[in-house]
Design a protein around this motif. Structure first.
Motif, PDB file in Angstrom:
ATOM      1  N   LYS A 107     -23.962  49.822  16.287  1.00 39.98           N
ATOM      2  CA  LYS A 107     -22.883  48.811  16.817  1.00 39.98           C
ATOM      3  C   LYS A 107     -22.968  48.781  18.404  1.00 39.98           C
ATOM      4  CE  LYS A 107     -21.064  48.076  12.766  1.00 39.98           C
ATOM      5  NZ  LYS A 107     -22.153  47.835  11.824  1.00 39.98           N
ATOM      6  N   CYS A 108     -22.627  47.808  18.955  1.00 38.09           N
ATOM      7  CA  CYS A 108     -22.577  47.526  20.470  1.00 38.09           C
ATOM      8  C   CYS A 108     -21.691  46.563  21.004  1.00 38.09           C
ATOM      9  CB  CYS A 108     -23.812  47.351  21.006  1.00 38.09           C
ATOM     10  SG  CYS A 108     -23.954  47.660  22.794  1.00 38.09           S
ATOM     11  N   LEU A 109     -20.809  47.028  21.774  1.00 35.66           N
ATOM     12  CA  LEU A 109     -19.947  46.002  22.743  1.00 35.66           C
ATOM     13  C   LEU A 109     -20.246  46.034  24.068  1.00 35.66           C
ATOM     14  CD1 LEU A 109     -16.469  46.650  20.961  1.00 35.66           C
ATOM     15  CD2 LEU A 109     -18.063  44.905  20.323  1.00 35.66           C
ATOM     16  N   VAL A 110     -20.222  45.110  24.781  1.00 32.82           N
ATOM     17  CA  VAL A 110     -20.404  44.877  26.320  1.00 32.82           C
ATOM     18  C   VAL A 110     -19.083  44.245  26.908  1.00 32.82           C
ATOM     19  CG1 VAL A 110     -22.820  44.899  26.000  1.00 32.82           C
ATOM     20  CG2 VAL A 110     -21.501  42.776  26.271  1.00 32.82           C
ATOM     21  N   ALA A 111     -19.004  44.815  28.154  1.00 35.10           N
ATOM     22  CA  ALA A 111     -18.283  44.105  29.226  1.00 35.10           C
ATOM     23  C   ALA A 111     -18.915  43.145  30.125  1.00 35.10           C
ATOM     24  CB  ALA A 111     -17.563  45.398  30.087  1.00 35.10           C
ATOM     25  N   GLU A 112     -18.538  41.960  30.044  1.00 41.63           N
ATOM     26  CA  GLU A 112     -19.339  41.073  30.949  1.00 41.63           C
ATOM     27  C   GLU A 112     -18.380  40.624  31.998  1.00 41.63           C
ATOM     28  OE1 GLU A 112     -21.196  36.674  30.121  1.00 41.63           O
ATOM     29  OE2 GLU A 112     -21.175  37.933  28.574  1.00 41.63           O
ATOM     30  N   SER A 113     -18.787  40.685  33.315  1.00 42.70           N
ATOM     31  CA  SER A 113     -18.118  40.011  34.370  1.00 42.70           C
ATOM     32  C   SER A 113     -18.917  39.046  35.181  1.00 42.70           C
ATOM     33  CB  SER A 113     -17.545  40.943  35.152  1.00 42.70           C
ATOM     34  OG  SER A 113     -16.860  40.387  36.418  1.00 42.70           O
ATOM     35  N   GLY A 114     -18.278  37.566  35.364  1.00 38.41           N
ATOM     36  CA  GLY A 114     -19.213  36.697  36.298  1.00 38.41           C
ATOM     37  C   GLY A 114     -20.719  36.710  35.580  1.00 38.41           C
ATOM     38  N   ASN A 115     -21.214  36.664  34.350  1.00 38.50           N
ATOM     39  CA  ASN A 115     -22.120  36.375  33.721  1.00 38.50           C
ATOM     40  C   ASN A 115     -23.146  37.586  33.995  1.00 38.50           C
ATOM     41  OD1 ASN A 115     -21.720  33.915  32.538  1.00 38.50           O
ATOM     42  ND2 ASN A 115     -22.195  32.845  34.546  1.00 38.50           N
ATOM     43  N   LYS A 116     -22.448  38.935  34.087  1.00 39.11           N
ATOM     44  CA  LYS A 116     -23.146  40.048  34.316  1.00 39.11           C
ATOM     45  C   LYS A 116     -22.764  41.169  33.312  1.00 39.11           C
ATOM     46  CE  LYS A 116     -24.607  43.682  37.600  1.00 39.11           C
ATOM     47  NZ  LYS A 116     -24.211  44.681  38.985  1.00 39.11           N
ATOM     48  N   ILE A 117     -23.513  41.980  32.547  1.00 39.10           N
ATOM     49  CA  ILE A 117     -23.090  42.703  31.783  1.00 39.10           C
ATOM     50  C   ILE A 117     -22.930  44.031  32.667  1.00 39.10           C
ATOM     51  CG2 ILE A 117     -23.643  44.552  30.166  1.00 39.10           C
ATOM     52  CD1 ILE A 117     -25.276  41.932  28.623  1.00 39.10           C
TER      53      ILE A 117
ATOM     54  N   ILE B 282     -14.817  40.038  30.180  1.00 37.17           N
ATOM     55  CA  ILE B 282     -14.607  39.866  28.694  1.00 37.17           C
ATOM     56  C   ILE B 282     -15.350  41.030  27.892  1.00 37.17           C
ATOM     57  CG2 ILE B 282     -14.376  37.402  28.694  1.00 37.17           C
ATOM     58  CD1 ILE B 282     -17.144  37.030  27.550  1.00 37.17           C
ATOM     59  N   ILE B 283     -14.680  41.392  26.729  1.00 38.03           N
ATOM     60  CA  ILE B 283     -15.512  42.498  25.917  1.00 38.03           C
ATOM     61  C   ILE B 283     -16.109  41.450  24.676  1.00 38.03           C
ATOM     62  CG2 ILE B 283     -15.321  44.168  24.306  1.00 38.03           C
ATOM     63  CD1 ILE B 283     -14.727  45.324  27.194  1.00 38.03           C
ATOM     64  N   ARG B 284     -17.381  41.666  24.538  1.00 34.38           N
ATOM     65  CA  ARG B 284     -18.013  40.884  23.250  1.00 34.38           C
ATOM     66  C   ARG B 284     -19.177  41.753  22.705  1.00 34.38           C
ATOM     67  NH1 ARG B 284     -23.098  39.700  24.867  1.00 34.38           N
ATOM     68  NH2 ARG B 284     -23.476  39.123  27.076  1.00 34.38           N
ATOM     69  N   GLY B 285     -19.470  41.276  21.692  1.00 32.45           N
ATOM     70  CA  GLY B 285     -20.779  42.033  21.011  1.00 32.45           C
ATOM     71  C   GLY B 285     -21.873  41.839  21.830  1.00 32.45           C
ATOM     72  N   MET B 286     -22.839  42.996  21.693  1.00 33.62           N
ATOM     73  CA  MET B 286     -24.086  42.577  22.499  1.00 33.62           C
ATOM     74  C   MET B 286     -24.982  41.956  21.519  1.00 33.62           C
ATOM     75  SD  MET B 286     -26.761  45.602  23.925  1.00 33.62           S
ATOM     76  CE  MET B 286     -26.532  45.829  25.464  1.00 33.62           C
ATOM     77  N   ARG B 287     -25.727  40.946  22.403  1.00 34.54           N
ATOM     78  CA  ARG B 287     -26.636  40.037  21.407  1.00 34.54           C
ATOM     79  C   ARG B 287     -28.074  40.928  21.373  1.00 34.54           C
ATOM     80  NH1 ARG B 287     -24.635  36.239  25.849  1.00 34.54           N
ATOM     81  NH2 ARG B 287     -22.796  35.492  25.046  1.00 34.54           N
ATOM     82  N   GLU B 288     -28.881  40.643  20.319  1.00 35.01           N
ATOM     83  CA  GLU B 288     -30.134  41.361  20.052  1.00 35.01           C
ATOM     84  C   GLU B 288     -30.916  40.994  21.513  1.00 35.01           C
ATOM     85  OE1 GLU B 288     -33.798  41.479  17.104  1.00 35.01           O
ATOM     86  OE2 GLU B 288     -31.702  40.207  16.514  1.00 35.01           O
ATOM     87  N   SER B 289     -31.108  40.034  21.994  1.00 33.64           N
ATOM     88  CA  SER B 289     -31.900  39.717  23.140  1.00 33.64           C
ATOM     89  C   SER B 289     -31.478  40.778  24.290  1.00 33.64           C
ATOM     90  CB  SER B 289     -31.902  38.155  23.806  1.00 33.64           C
ATOM     91  OG  SER B 289     -30.606  38.106  23.992  1.00 33.64           O
ATOM     92  N   GLU B 290     -30.353  41.154  24.411  1.00 35.35           N
ATOM     93  CA  GLU B 290     -29.789  42.296  25.370  1.00 35.35           C
ATOM     94  C   GLU B 290     -29.766  43.625  25.157  1.00 35.35           C
ATOM     95  OE1 GLU B 290     -26.095  39.367  26.774  1.00 35.35           O
ATOM     96  OE2 GLU B 290     -25.690  40.648  25.070  1.00 35.35           O
TER      97      GLU B 290
END
Length: 156
Positions: free
Chosen positions: A56-66, A4-12
């Motif tokens: 701005k930051c988006l991440v790709a996450e696969s299997g709970n891993k960025i 999935i593509i989603r926004g990066m969380r501040e904690s990340e």
């Protein structure tokens, strides 16, 4: 592979250091530099203090891993155009490249920037970097070049 593509969380945000290192282009046959290379001031400006209004930051996450990140911020970097144009950076972990994830990250970031009323985005890329063709397909155009790099802009 699902992701999935989603926004990066501040904690990340601390993960940006790892993606900055992955974004350093290594020409074929050259040794990877030490991870400490990202401590150089000209590279730190891509991530230091990330989280300001224009960041701005988006991440790709696969299997709970960025597995990848695309981020922009208005900085005076190699690809700087003007003080209203964000600079684009992106990388994926090596094992997740050539799967279409990068293309989707670029498209999602361009949409996010357009939705936030930015007029254009710029980047600097080594001419030998395989990502040049992906950027061109996404709508980036070369506006300046020197012996080693292209400065590219995508009008939004």
């Amino acid at each position: 592979m699902e992701y999935i593509i989603r926004g990066m969380r501040e904690s990340e945000y601390p993960l940006l250091a790892s993606f900055l290192y992955e974004a350093v282009f290594i020409p074929e046959g050259k040794a990877r530099p030490p991870k400490s290379i990202i401590e150089k001031p000209e590279l730190q400006l891509y991530i230091s203090g990330f989280g300001k209004e224009d960041d701005k930051c988006l991440v790709a996450e696969s299997g709970n891993k960025i597995v990848g990140a695309a981020w922009t911020r208005i900085i005076n970097d190699y690809g700087h155009i003007d003080d209203e144009t964000p600079s684009f950076a992106m990388s994926l972990y090596k094992e997740y490249r050539n799967m279409g994830i990068g293309t989707e990250l670029v498209a999602a970031m361009l949409k996010l920037l357009k939705d936030n009323c930015y007029k254009q985005v710029s980047l600097s890329v080594q001419k030998a970097n395989y990502a040049v063709s992906m950027y061109k397909k996404a709508g980036f155009e070369v506006v300046y070049e020197n012996e080693e790099e292209y400065i590219m802009v995508c009008k939004l």
